[in-house]
Design a protein around this motif. Structure first.
Motif, PDB file in Angstrom:
ATOM      1  N   PHE A  37      19.494  -8.174  23.053  1.00  0.00           N
ATOM      2  CA  PHE A  37      19.433  -8.546  24.280  1.00  0.00           C
ATOM      3  C   PHE A  37      18.269  -8.733  24.637  1.00  0.00           C
ATOM      4  N   ARG A  38      17.318  -8.948  25.940  1.00  0.00           N
ATOM      5  CA  ARG A  38      16.292  -8.795  26.219  1.00  0.00           C
ATOM      6  C   ARG A  38      16.410  -9.569  27.932  1.00  0.00           C
ATOM      7  N   GLN A  39      15.399  -8.449  28.764  1.00  0.00           N
ATOM      8  CA  GLN A  39      15.336  -8.719  29.722  1.00  0.00           C
ATOM      9  C   GLN A  39      13.626  -9.170  30.309  1.00  0.00           C
ATOM     10  N   THR A  40      13.449  -9.645  31.134  1.00  0.00           N
ATOM     11  CA  THR A  40      12.216  -9.393  32.478  1.00  0.00           C
ATOM     12  C   THR A  40      12.459  -9.437  33.391  1.00  0.00           C
ATOM     13  N   PRO A  41      11.869  -8.425  34.309  1.00  0.00           N
ATOM     14  CA  PRO A  41      11.536  -8.228  35.868  1.00  0.00           C
ATOM     15  C   PRO A  41      11.763  -9.837  36.668  1.00  0.00           C
ATOM     16  N   GLY A  42      12.997  -9.053  37.030  1.00  0.00           N
ATOM     17  CA  GLY A  42      13.930 -10.370  37.693  1.00  0.00           C
ATOM     18  C   GLY A  42      14.895 -11.059  37.744  1.00  0.00           C
ATOM     19  N   ARG A  45      19.995 -10.133  32.254  1.00  0.00           N
ATOM     20  CA  ARG A  45      19.539  -9.701  30.455  1.00  0.00           C
ATOM     21  C   ARG A  45      19.733 -10.340  30.469  1.00  0.00           C
ATOM     22  N   GLU A  46      19.702 -11.132  28.774  1.00  0.00           N
ATOM     23  CA  GLU A  46      20.593 -12.528  28.617  1.00  0.00           C
ATOM     24  C   GLU A  46      20.658 -12.234  26.980  1.00  0.00           C
ATOM     25  N   ILE A  47      20.670 -12.158  26.287  1.00  0.00           N
ATOM     26  CA  ILE A  47      21.068 -12.488  24.539  1.00  0.00           C
ATOM     27  C   ILE A  47      21.139 -13.566  24.131  1.00  0.00           C
ATOM     28  N   VAL A  48      19.948 -12.255  22.355  1.00  0.00           N
ATOM     29  CA  VAL A  48      19.541 -13.376  21.799  1.00  0.00           C
ATOM     30  C   VAL A  48      20.251 -13.462  20.651  1.00  0.00           C
ATOM     31  N   ALA A  49      20.659 -12.323  19.915  1.00  0.00           N
ATOM     32  CA  ALA A  49      21.764 -12.786  18.763  1.00  0.00           C
ATOM     33  C   ALA A  49      22.445 -11.743  18.463  1.00  0.00           C
ATOM     34  N   ASP A  90       9.028 -15.100  25.012  1.00  0.00           N
ATOM     35  CA  ASP A  90       9.192 -13.954  24.361  1.00  0.00           C
ATOM     36  C   ASP A  90       9.176 -12.605  24.648  1.00  0.00           C
ATOM     37  N   THR A  91       8.380 -12.583  25.941  1.00  0.00           N
ATOM     38  CA  THR A  91       8.254 -10.871  26.154  1.00  0.00           C
ATOM     39  C   THR A  91       9.219 -10.777  27.395  1.00  0.00           C
ATOM     40  N   ALA A  92       9.711  -8.867  26.732  1.00  0.00           N
ATOM     41  CA  ALA A  92      10.661  -8.625  27.195  1.00  0.00           C
ATOM     42  C   ALA A  92      10.327  -7.567  26.581  1.00  0.00           C
ATOM     43  N   VAL A  93      11.697  -6.420  27.436  1.00  0.00           N
ATOM     44  CA  VAL A  93      12.741  -5.004  26.739  1.00  0.00           C
ATOM     45  C   VAL A  93      13.387  -6.273  25.904  1.00  0.00           C
ATOM     46  N   TYR A  94      13.600  -5.138  24.916  1.00  0.00           N
ATOM     47  CA  TYR A  94      14.686  -5.876  23.536  1.00  0.00           C
ATOM     48  C   TYR A  94      15.573  -4.640  23.706  1.00  0.00           C
ATOM     49  N   TYR A  95      17.013  -5.045  23.931  1.00  0.00           N
ATOM     50  CA  TYR A  95      17.690  -4.168  23.781  1.00  0.00           C
ATOM     51  C   TYR A  95      19.368  -4.470  22.552  1.00  0.00           C
ATOM     52  N   CYS A  96      18.788  -3.269  21.920  1.00  0.00           N
ATOM     53  CA  CYS A  96      20.535  -3.230  21.092  1.00  0.00           C
ATOM     54  C   CYS A  96      21.853  -2.782  21.759  1.00  0.00           C
ATOM     55  N   ALA A  97      23.088  -3.335  21.411  1.00  0.00           N
ATOM     56  CA  ALA A  97      23.930  -2.998  22.015  1.00  0.00           C
ATOM     57  C   ALA A  97      25.271  -2.930  20.950  1.00  0.00           C
TER      58      ALA A  97
END
Length: 124
Positions: A37-42, A45-49, A90-97
């Motif tokens: 997932f990825r998330q930008t301020p404000g 969080r959205e799924i990427v893959a 594509d700039t964001a914090v990328y999270y693994c879930a």
């Protein structure tokens, strides 16, 4: 309990490539579906893959389809996100879930386990 640790983020120019890694550990973690997932301020969080436990089922967000590839290596307890043709958006914090259920791992509010995130910054 499943532990997730992301790595590979950084600063890259537009058009460049980056590979993110997520090391996972814990009981039965090989059987878990994994997602990025990825998330930008404000923003939410959205799924990427996402990828299922066997690697035979994958899902991509429309915004990245054709530019990213998700893969996993259960022998190395790792999931990867290869990203190319990167854009400033594509700039964001990328999270693994991770989650034991495919349908749940696709949800930013449903996935059970999360990593701390890794920052990806794409400069124009």
């Amino acid at each position: 309990q499943v532990q997730l640790v992301e790595s590979g983020g950084g600063l890259v120019q537009a058009g460049g490539s980056l590979r993110l890694s997520c090391a996972y550990s814990g009981r039965a973690s090989d059987n878990y579906a994994m997602a990025w997932f990825r998330q930008t301020p404000g923003k939410e969080r959205e799924i990427v893959a996402a990828i299922n436990w066997s690697g035979l089922m994958v899902h991509y967000a429309r915004s990245v389809e054709g530019r990213v590839t998700i893969s996993r290596n259960n022998d190395k307890n790792a999931v990867y996100l290869q990203m190319g043709a990167l854009k400033p958006e594509d700039t964001a914090v990328y999270y693994c879930a991770a989650d034991s259920r495919w349908s749940t791992v696709l949800s930013s509010t449903g996935a059970r386990y999360w990593g701390q995130g890794t920052q990806v910054t794409v400069s124009s």
